[in-house]
Design a protein around this motif. Structure first.
Motif, mmCIF file in Angstrom:
data_model
loop_
_atom_site.group_PDB
_atom_site.id
_atom_site.type_symbol
_atom_site.label_atom_id
_atom_site.label_comp_id
_atom_site.label_asym_id
_atom_site.label_seq_id
_atom_site.Cartn_x
_atom_site.Cartn_y
_atom_site.Cartn_z
ATOM 1 N N ASP A 1 10.864 3.562 -2.251
ATOM 2 C CA ASP A 1 10.985 2.524 -3.258
ATOM 3 C C ASP A 1 10.704 3.452 -4.810
ATOM 4 O O ASP A 1 11.585 3.253 -5.571
ATOM 5 C CB ASP A 1 9.469 1.770 -3.361
ATOM 6 C CG ASP A 1 9.802 0.848 -1.895
ATOM 7 O OD1 ASP A 1 10.923 0.591 -1.720
ATOM 8 O OD2 ASP A 1 8.548 0.473 -1.340
ATOM 9 N N THR B 1 -0.452 7.567 3.120
ATOM 10 C CA THR B 1 -1.073 6.087 2.955
ATOM 11 C C THR B 1 0.232 5.243 3.003
ATOM 12 O O THR B 1 -0.106 4.275 3.605
ATOM 13 C CB THR B 1 -1.900 6.182 1.899
ATOM 14 O OG1 THR B 1 -1.021 6.551 0.582
ATOM 15 C CG2 THR B 1 -3.092 7.095 1.850
ATOM 16 N N GLN B 2 1.346 5.588 2.438
ATOM 17 C CA GLN B 2 2.229 4.459 2.020
ATOM 18 C C GLN B 2 3.895 5.151 2.108
ATOM 19 O O GLN B 2 4.480 5.338 1.240
ATOM 20 C CB GLN B 2 2.134 3.681 0.706
ATOM 21 C CG GLN B 2 0.963 3.095 0.589
ATOM 22 C CD GLN B 2 1.146 1.767 1.284
ATOM 23 O OE1 GLN B 2 1.982 1.183 1.538
ATOM 24 N NE2 GLN B 2 -0.172 0.797 1.370
ATOM 25 N N ARG C 1 1.418 9.643 -1.036
ATOM 26 C CA ARG C 1 2.433 8.489 -0.090
ATOM 27 C C ARG C 1 2.515 8.749 1.134
ATOM 28 O O ARG C 1 2.616 7.686 2.146
ATOM 29 C CB ARG C 1 3.518 8.444 -1.268
ATOM 30 C CG ARG C 1 2.969 7.761 -2.323
ATOM 31 C CD ARG C 1 4.288 7.614 -3.383
ATOM 32 N NE ARG C 1 3.861 6.938 -4.651
ATOM 33 C CZ ARG C 1 4.134 7.450 -5.860
ATOM 34 N NH1 ARG C 1 5.114 8.437 -5.944
ATOM 35 N NH2 ARG C 1 3.604 7.112 -6.833
ATOM 36 N N ARG D 1 12.073 -6.379 6.432
ATOM 37 C CA ARG D 1 11.936 -5.078 5.663
ATOM 38 C C ARG D 1 13.273 -5.262 4.567
ATOM 39 O O ARG D 1 13.973 -4.547 4.119
ATOM 40 C CB ARG D 1 12.289 -3.966 6.397
ATOM 41 C CG ARG D 1 11.273 -3.567 7.271
ATOM 42 C CD ARG D 1 11.056 -2.017 7.706
ATOM 43 N NE ARG D 1 12.407 -1.568 8.476
ATOM 44 C CZ ARG D 1 12.319 -0.719 9.190
ATOM 45 N NH1 ARG D 1 11.446 0.226 9.425
ATOM 46 N NH2 ARG D 1 13.327 -0.873 9.983
ATOM 47 N N SER E 1 13.195 -3.383 1.423
ATOM 48 C CA SER E 1 13.775 -1.804 1.575
ATOM 49 C C SER E 1 15.301 -1.733 1.492
ATOM 50 O O SER E 1 15.932 -0.983 1.119
ATOM 51 C CB SER E 1 13.159 -1.162 2.767
ATOM 52 O OG SER E 1 11.754 -1.143 2.648
ATOM 53 N N THR F 1 6.381 3.905 3.060
ATOM 54 C CA THR F 1 7.425 3.022 2.440
ATOM 55 C C THR F 1 7.712 3.309 0.912
ATOM 56 O O THR F 1 9.006 3.410 0.518
ATOM 57 C CB THR F 1 7.309 1.576 2.639
ATOM 58 O OG1 THR F 1 7.329 1.343 4.053
ATOM 59 C CG2 THR F 1 8.462 0.945 2.207
ATOM 60 N N GLN F 2 6.744 3.601 0.280
ATOM 61 C CA GLN F 2 6.769 3.818 -1.050
ATOM 62 C C GLN F 2 7.623 5.047 -1.720
ATOM 63 O O GLN F 2 7.876 5.134 -2.592
ATOM 64 C CB GLN F 2 5.377 3.706 -1.783
ATOM 65 C CG GLN F 2 4.796 2.369 -1.784
ATOM 66 C CD GLN F 2 3.637 2.229 -2.542
ATOM 67 O OE1 GLN F 2 3.014 3.347 -3.069
ATOM 68 N NE2 GLN F 2 3.064 1.329 -2.875
ATOM 69 N N GLU G 1 6.537 -1.351 -7.003
ATOM 70 C CA GLU G 1 5.339 -1.620 -6.196
ATOM 71 C C GLU G 1 5.145 -2.818 -5.854
ATOM 72 O O GLU G 1 4.428 -3.188 -4.782
ATOM 73 C CB GLU G 1 4.245 -1.111 -7.419
ATOM 74 C CG GLU G 1 3.923 0.360 -7.882
ATOM 75 C CD GLU G 1 2.996 0.451 -8.740
ATOM 76 O OE1 GLU G 1 2.166 -0.462 -8.984
ATOM 77 O OE2 GLU G 1 2.792 1.722 -9.261
ATOM 78 N N ALA H 1 7.120 -3.325 -2.647
ATOM 79 C CA ALA H 1 6.507 -2.474 -1.590
ATOM 80 C C ALA H 1 5.353 -3.423 -0.727
ATOM 81 O O ALA H 1 5.230 -3.080 0.471
ATOM 82 C CB ALA H 1 5.878 -1.279 -1.916
ATOM 83 N N GLU H 2 4.864 -4.169 -1.687
ATOM 84 C CA GLU H 2 3.696 -5.042 -1.075
ATOM 85 C C GLU H 2 4.403 -6.392 -0.413
ATOM 86 O O GLU H 2 3.716 -6.969 0.372
ATOM 87 C CB GLU H 2 2.715 -5.569 -2.101
ATOM 88 C CG GLU H 2 2.127 -4.438 -2.709
ATOM 89 C CD GLU H 2 1.303 -4.877 -3.864
ATOM 90 O OE1 GLU H 2 1.284 -5.940 -4.333
ATOM 91 O OE2 GLU H 2 0.757 -3.923 -4.748
ATOM 92 N N GLN I 1 -7.474 10.638 7.547
ATOM 93 C CA GLN I 1 -5.986 9.997 7.364
ATOM 94 C C GLN I 1 -5.226 10.829 8.221
ATOM 95 O O GLN I 1 -5.192 11.948 8.343
ATOM 96 C CB GLN I 1 -6.006 9.738 6.008
ATOM 97 C CG GLN I 1 -5.885 10.932 5.023
ATOM 98 C CD GLN I 1 -5.610 10.585 3.778
ATOM 99 O OE1 GLN I 1 -5.124 9.761 3.529
ATOM 100 N NE2 GLN I 1 -6.007 11.491 2.659
#
Length: 485
Positions: free
Chosen positions: A319, A312-313, A309, A435, A438, A315-316, A480, A483-484, A265
């Motif tokens: 958030d 992997t995420q 995060r 977005r 966000s 953006t979170q 959460e 974010a999806e 990753q």
């Protein structure tokens, strides 16, 4: 077969091209980590300096480390570090054969040295190295090289197949990569980057740690914390002093007979550089502990979850930070103190990681100042409560703007502010941009920051203030789902 290091060095150089004995960097992350590990072991400032006799002496140094295992009955004995590592790196090799318990120390040493000996040039296969294209010195399989691409690839040699052809410098790199890895839990974890300067520094640091672990002897194993490998990379990135020009890859692998694994990753370059620079700039550095606190849960420490995060995420991260600030709203404190501390860090994150345009971020901040001016005209908590409700699950933010747009026209406005509360550009960001979620979260945070700057303190009953807290808790828990979207 050559008898001395100088003879072998000359043989390497004489086979094929003149640079056959030079350690080169290839497209393989494992070989690259190994090459920089060899350079660190040889105390060279770059793999290209590890040539000829230097390469051979460094391989001999690694072989000597393996020989230290010959008197260890098991991996937990003194001198058993590389015996333990061998089960995940080189299963069924001369270091850990099934009949090892019946072998004498001298026999174990003889077999290890034979395994790592320089191949007789007379037996070279006459094919190119799979990694660099130079003349291969032998065919290699699972006992020498780990799975190198994905779990879909075999990590055993197929029947009737000779194996993988490798030149001596490349196979030496693969023997060396474990020195540049974190070896724990039956797996090897490596940091790789196409930024050679970063890779050199991180690999050298890891080599030093691995050598200390190997020489320290058996120790009581501690269970690693959540996302320990991701946290290892994050902390390495933050400790680095130069600009990071490429992403940082975390590779976790096992070549054992029980588990064949290769998982990778990447911490993207913008995230890696932001994390690094956040440790150098004074304002961002002051906000980092507050950001870490926003990311944690009861089970996972904040910095560990930030690391996960970030991989992997990304953006979170924003958030959860804003959700945490909302959750800190209480009947006693409607504007959490973390708001102003976090502001420089979160705005830079929006620009540098989430690639939000500077002009758009400034538009949101200017809109927030207008909203703060409007909400701050009333000391009652009701208008602020309605704003929080409009931003929560099931809230009607567009309807709220339509209502407050009229108030903005009728009530006294600060000097030099436009007559329109929500101009077209800001409307598109909040309701039509891909977005939008966000941007809305950023707006909530920016309004809190603007109210904090004005020193606004609402007055109302405990019931009214508690209602705001409940609404803020609900809005903060929407991260959460948002974010999806």
């Amino acid at each position: 077969m050559p008898d001395t290091a100088s003879d072998v060095s000359g043989t390497i150089a004489s086979k094929g091209s003149a640079d056959s004995g030079v350690l080169v960097l290839t497209a393989s992350p494992l070989q690259r980590v190994g090459a920089f590990a060899l350079a660190a072991l040889a105390k060279a400032d770059h793999p290209r300096k590890v040539t000829g006799e230097v390469l051979l002496k460094t391989v001999d140094q690694m072989t000597g480390h393996l020989v230290e295992t010959v008197r260890a009955a098991k991996a937990t004995d003194v001198g058993g570090f590389w015996l333990g590592a061998s089960y995940l790196l080189w299963p069924n090799s001369k270091l850990n054969p099934t009949a090892r318990g019946k072998q004498s120390s001298s026999e174990r040493e003889r077999l290890i040295r034979e395994w790592r000996a320089y191949p007789d040039p007379a037996g070279w296969p006459g094919v190119p190295c799979a990694y660099c294209g130079r003349p291969a010195c032998d065919w290699y399989g699972k006992v020498d090289i780990p799975l190198g691409a994905s779990v879909a690839h075999r990590n055993t040699t197929a029947p009737g197949h000779e194996g993988t052809p490798l030149c001596y410098p490349c196979v030496a790199s693969l023997w060396a990569f474990p020195y540049g890895a974190s070896l724990s839990g039956g797996r090897a974890a490596l940091m790789h980057s196409w930024d050679d300067a970063f890779l050199a520094r991180m690999t050298a640091t890891t080599v030093g740690r691995t050598l200390r672990q190997a020489s320290a002897g058996p120790s009581k194993k501690q269970k690693p914390g959540p996302y320990a490998r991701e946290l290892w990379v994050l902390q390495a990135v933050r400790a680095y002093s130069q600009r990071i020009t490429a992403g940082v890859e975390l590779i976790v692998l096992s070549n054992s007979n029980k588990e064949q694994l290769y998982a990778a990753q990447e911490l993207s370059q913008p995230v890696a550089e932001w994390l690094r620079s956040a440790n150098k700039d004074s304002k961002r550095r002051a906000g980092y502990p507050a950001l870490v606190a926003t990311q944690g849960t009861k089970q996972v420490p904040g910095e560990a979850f930030l690391a996960k995060r970030a991989f992997t995420q990304p953006t979170q991260v924003l958030d959860f930070a804003i959700g945490h600030v909302l959750s800190r709203i209480s009947a006693a404190v409607l504007i959490p103190a973390e708001t102003t501390v976090l502001a420089p860090l979160l705005y830079s994150y929006c620009r540098e990681v989430l690639t939000m345009d500077d002009k758009d971020v400034e538009r949101i901040k200017e809109l927030a100042r207008r909203l703060a001016a409007l909400l701050g005209q009333d000391s009652r908590p009701g208008p602020f409560r309605d704003f929080i409700r409009a931003n929560g699950k099931g809230g009607n933010l567009y309807g709220w703007f339509r209502s407050k747009g009229v108030d903005w026209l009728l009530f006294p406005r600060p000097k030099d502010t436009p007559p329109v509360l929500l101009p077209v550009q800001e409307y598109r960001l909040l309701f039509e941009d891909e977005r939008s979620w966000s941007w809305r979260r950023l707006l909530v945070f920016a309004v809190l920051e603007a109210l904090a700057e004005t020193g606004w303190e609402p007055k109302g009953s405990q019931e009214e203030l508690q209602e705001i807290k409940d609404l803020a808790d609900a809005a903060g828990g929407d991260q959460e789902e948002g974010a999806e979207q």
